[in-house]
Design an enzyme around this catalytic site. Structure first.
Site: not given
Length: 255
Positions: A6, A10, A13, A100, A109, A132, A184
């Site tokens: 996958d 970022t 897997v 869709y 994914d 991401t 902060t």
């Protein structure tokens, strides 16, 4: 054994299945590789897990990084005995109707998560992937893929914040005990973590309204566990849901 990949913007897997059992998995940083680099990388992972590369009989990938599609195909073929790596798209037999407007635009994914989610948890269902981007994918009561939402992910939001503010420190993505930050660092953590949990919960509730019914909510992805702890709607975290979807789709399309 089946090799599943996958590939995200970022993280990537990687997993290996023996029949229906996920026997090993790795979560890696997505990088630009040549096919040789990728093939050697995967072979080294197999060696580390004491899996002879010759035991891999099939492979399938879902990718949202087009520049790596051919690299994956060539790397798997060259270093795993000429195996053709099946690439997930809406043109495959998913065992699920895709409602869709433009099915080819749905990320691989997202389709994989929907297939695995329906198989494990039934329908209707909401699958949330914390990568991401934060995606919600909706499965109708009769088991069709409807679509969903796409929002900036936690890391994307954090990078945008730090990229435009000179004095704010980078923080770990952990929720403080109280939404009212006392310094902060806690203020940033509260905004990122509770803010994104609130975003998800709002989208889930609006989805329930659109569906006309409440349904189960499953989360996956790198930050799923952290958000699920403070979310009011996420019921289950399934970290390897995407890999399971890859296995299911492979078995449907390779006889």
């Amino acid at each position: 054994m089946l090799l599943v990949l996958d590939v995200g913007n970022t993280t990537t897997v990687v997993g290996v299945y023996s029949q229906k059992t996920l026997i090993v998995h790795w979560r890696l940083v997505s990088e630009r590789h040549t096919s040789d680099e990728l093939g050697i990388y995967l072979r080294n992972l197999m060696q580390f897990a004491s899996i002879p590369h010759g035991d891999i009989h099939g492979a399938i990938s879902s990718s949202v990084v087009p520049s790596l599609d051919c690299v994956i195909q060539e790397g798997v073929s060259q270093y795993f005995n000429g195996i053709e790596c099946l690439r997930v798209s809406s043109t495959l037999d998913l065992g699920m109707e895709v409602r869709y407007a433009a099915p080819h635009e749905v990320g691989a994914d997202r389709l994989v998560n929907a297939v695995a989610g329906r198989d494990r948890y039934g329908a209707p269902l909401i699958v949330i992937d914390f990568g991401t981007a934060i995606t919600l994918d909706i499965i109708s009561p009769d088991g069709a893929y409807l679509g969903g939402t796409i929002s900036p992910g936690l890391v994307s939001g954090m990078e945008a914040l730090f990229g435009r503010t000179a004095k704010l420190p980078q923080v770990s993505l952990e929720a403080p005990l109280n939404v009212i930050g006392k310094n902060t660092m806690e203020s940033i953590q509260a905004g990122l973590m509770y803010g994104n949990a609130g975003l998800v919960d709002f989208l889930v509730r609006k989805t329930w309204e659109s569906l006309g019914t409440r349904c189960k909510v499953v989360a996956t992805g790198g930050h799923a566990e952290a958000i699920a702890k403070i979310s009011e709607t996420i019921e289950t975290v399934d970290q390897w849901l995407t890999l399971e979807g890859l296995r299911i789709i492979y078995e449907r399309n390779i006889s």
